[in-house]
Design an enzyme around this catalytic site. Structure first.
Site, PDB file in Angstrom:
ATOM      1  N   TYR A  33     -57.812  12.602 -44.686  1.00  0.00           N
ATOM      2  CA  TYR A  33     -56.425  11.858 -44.214  1.00  0.00           C
ATOM      3  C   TYR A  33     -56.093  11.146 -43.814  1.00  0.00           C
ATOM      4  O   TYR A  33     -57.014  10.732 -42.451  1.00  0.00           O
ATOM      5  CB  TYR A  33     -55.366  13.391 -43.953  1.00  0.00           C
ATOM      6  CG  TYR A  33     -55.683  13.797 -42.755  1.00  0.00           C
ATOM      7  CD1 TYR A  33     -54.906  13.437 -42.019  1.00  0.00           C
ATOM      8  CD2 TYR A  33     -57.073  14.239 -42.141  1.00  0.00           C
ATOM      9  CE1 TYR A  33     -54.812  14.163 -40.243  1.00  0.00           C
ATOM     10  CE2 TYR A  33     -56.894  14.812 -41.123  1.00  0.00           C
ATOM     11  CZ  TYR A  33     -55.933  14.695 -40.256  1.00  0.00           C
ATOM     12  OH  TYR A  33     -55.970  15.413 -38.402  1.00  0.00           O
ATOM     13  N   LYS A 151     -62.090  11.606 -40.133  1.00  0.00           N
ATOM     14  CA  LYS A 151     -60.511  11.600 -40.369  1.00  0.00           C
ATOM     15  C   LYS A 151     -61.387  13.148 -41.790  1.00  0.00           C
ATOM     16  O   LYS A 151     -60.181  12.353 -41.949  1.00  0.00           O
ATOM     17  CB  LYS A 151     -59.407  11.121 -40.035  1.00  0.00           C
ATOM     18  CG  LYS A 151     -58.389  12.056 -39.375  1.00  0.00           C
ATOM     19  CD  LYS A 151     -57.278  10.475 -39.215  1.00  0.00           C
ATOM     20  CE  LYS A 151     -56.348  11.378 -38.925  1.00  0.00           C
ATOM     21  NZ  LYS A 151     -56.383  11.427 -37.344  1.00  0.00           N
ATOM     22  N   GLU A 183     -62.033  15.210 -26.199  1.00  0.00           N
ATOM     23  CA  GLU A 183     -60.426  14.842 -27.228  1.00  0.00           C
ATOM     24  C   GLU A 183     -60.188  15.611 -27.023  1.00  0.00           C
ATOM     25  O   GLU A 183     -60.394  17.250 -26.897  1.00  0.00           O
ATOM     26  CB  GLU A 183     -60.809  13.918 -28.174  1.00  0.00           C
ATOM     27  CG  GLU A 183     -61.261  14.811 -29.471  1.00  0.00           C
ATOM     28  CD  GLU A 183     -61.610  13.739 -30.828  1.00  0.00           C
ATOM     29  OE1 GLU A 183     -60.777  12.625 -31.166  1.00  0.00           O
ATOM     30  OE2 GLU A 183     -62.696  14.389 -31.960  1.00  0.00           O
ATOM     31  N   LEU A 207     -62.710  11.018 -32.653  1.00  0.00           N
ATOM     32  CA  LEU A 207     -62.330  10.315 -33.769  1.00  0.00           C
ATOM     33  C   LEU A 207     -61.956   9.346 -33.395  1.00  0.00           C
ATOM     34  O   LEU A 207     -61.406   8.484 -31.791  1.00  0.00           O
ATOM     35  CB  LEU A 207     -60.964  10.983 -34.350  1.00  0.00           C
ATOM     36  CG  LEU A 207     -59.603  10.319 -35.175  1.00  0.00           C
ATOM     37  CD1 LEU A 207     -60.740  10.143 -36.592  1.00  0.00           C
ATOM     38  CD2 LEU A 207     -58.533  10.760 -35.610  1.00  0.00           C
TER      39      LEU A 207
END
Length: 287
Positions: A33, A151, A183, A207
């Site tokens: 996505y 992702k 993260e 990411l």
């Protein structure tokens, strides 16, 4: 008012859009996505999201059902049809819906990918009051799978992390692996010491944030030093400022980490300036 959504080549009222129970995103989390922000009715950093989408699909050996040019047109049409001035466009592509559940990938010649897009109207997105208040974060163990650079729609643990933060009276969580911050639950993490921004280097562990890339570029142009390396929660707690970045939060200050206040407990000037620069430049480049 009923939203118009996009599903497999059609624009439909949201209550008429249907996806098979055999879709592999539903059964296997087999999908990717992207989320693109909209400011002033225009798309922010669309090219970056399109490039990352292509990379995610390639890493999963998944067919891309739409060209970049057509994808841009779908985004723009949804923004127009839903009258979005400030908000988000969510895009999801899955491996599709074969006739039954199977761990083995379906034949791409007989099973077409599923592509879905919808908008979210968020007035005030560019002027979030949290940017003046700052966020409080807690640390949690990073228990996600090993390919966080893709992702995917595997978002259960990040969702659990946000709930852990909420129960602790915080706004979000930073994930820690082998003693080092990876993260945030849905964002990249940074701290600032003096004139230096520290954030984890790109790898399969995090990411590859589209906003991250832009923010670091603008920071260097503003004569700030950038160090991409591992860092601990304890090191971040000694920072003068801290922040997160994402496509929907842009640049958001962090004022507390695991109960330790940074500075005087209010957002600092460097983060405020980075957010200002980011929004200025992205509005100029919006499509």
């Amino acid at each position: 008012m009923t939203r118009t959504v996009y599903l497999n080549g059609e624009y439909l009222p949201e209550n008429e859009a249907k996806v098979s129970i055999f879709d592999r995103a539903f059964l296997m989390a087999d999908g990717v996505y992207e989320v693109t922000s909209v400011l002033d009715g225009k798309l922010i950093d669309f090219d970056g999201h399109a490039v990352r989408l292509a990379r995610s699909l390639n890493e999963l050996d998944m067919k891309n059902p739409i060209s970049k040019e057509d994808l841009l047109e779908v985004h723009r049409e949804l923004v127009r049809r839903n009258n979005i001035e400030e908000g988000l466009v969510y895009l999801q592509i899955t491996r599709g819906a074969p006739n039954d559940r199977d761990f083995v990938f379906p034949d791409p010649e007989t099973t077409e990918p599923t592509i879905v897009l919808f908008t979210q109207n968020k007035p005030g997105l560019g002027n979030d009051p949290k940017a003046k208040q700052g966020l409080k974060v807690i640390s949690i163990e990073d228990q996600r799978w090993g390919r966080r650079d893709i992702k995917t729609v595997q978002l259960l643990y990040p969702s659990l992390g946000k709930m852990m933060a909420k129960k602790a009276g915080a706004d979000d969580a930073w994930m820690v692996q082998d003693g080092f911050v990876t993260e945030g639950t849905s964002n990249n993490a940074y701290f600032i010491k003096g004139n230096t921004i520290v954030t984890r280097a790109l790898s399969n562990d995090i990411l590859h944030g589209i906003t991250r890339a832009a923010v670091l570029r603008f920071a260097e142009e503003a004569q700030m030093k950038v160090e991409e390396r591992n860092f601990t929660i304890e090191e971040a707690q000694t920072g003068d400022e801290a922040f997160i970045s994402s496509a929907s939060a842009f640049v958001m200050p962090v004022i507390e980490i695991d109960g330790v206040q940074l500075g005087d407990g209010t957002p600092g000037a460097r983060v405020a300036r980075l957010r200002e620069i980011y929004l200025e430049e992205m509005r100029k480049a919006a499509v």
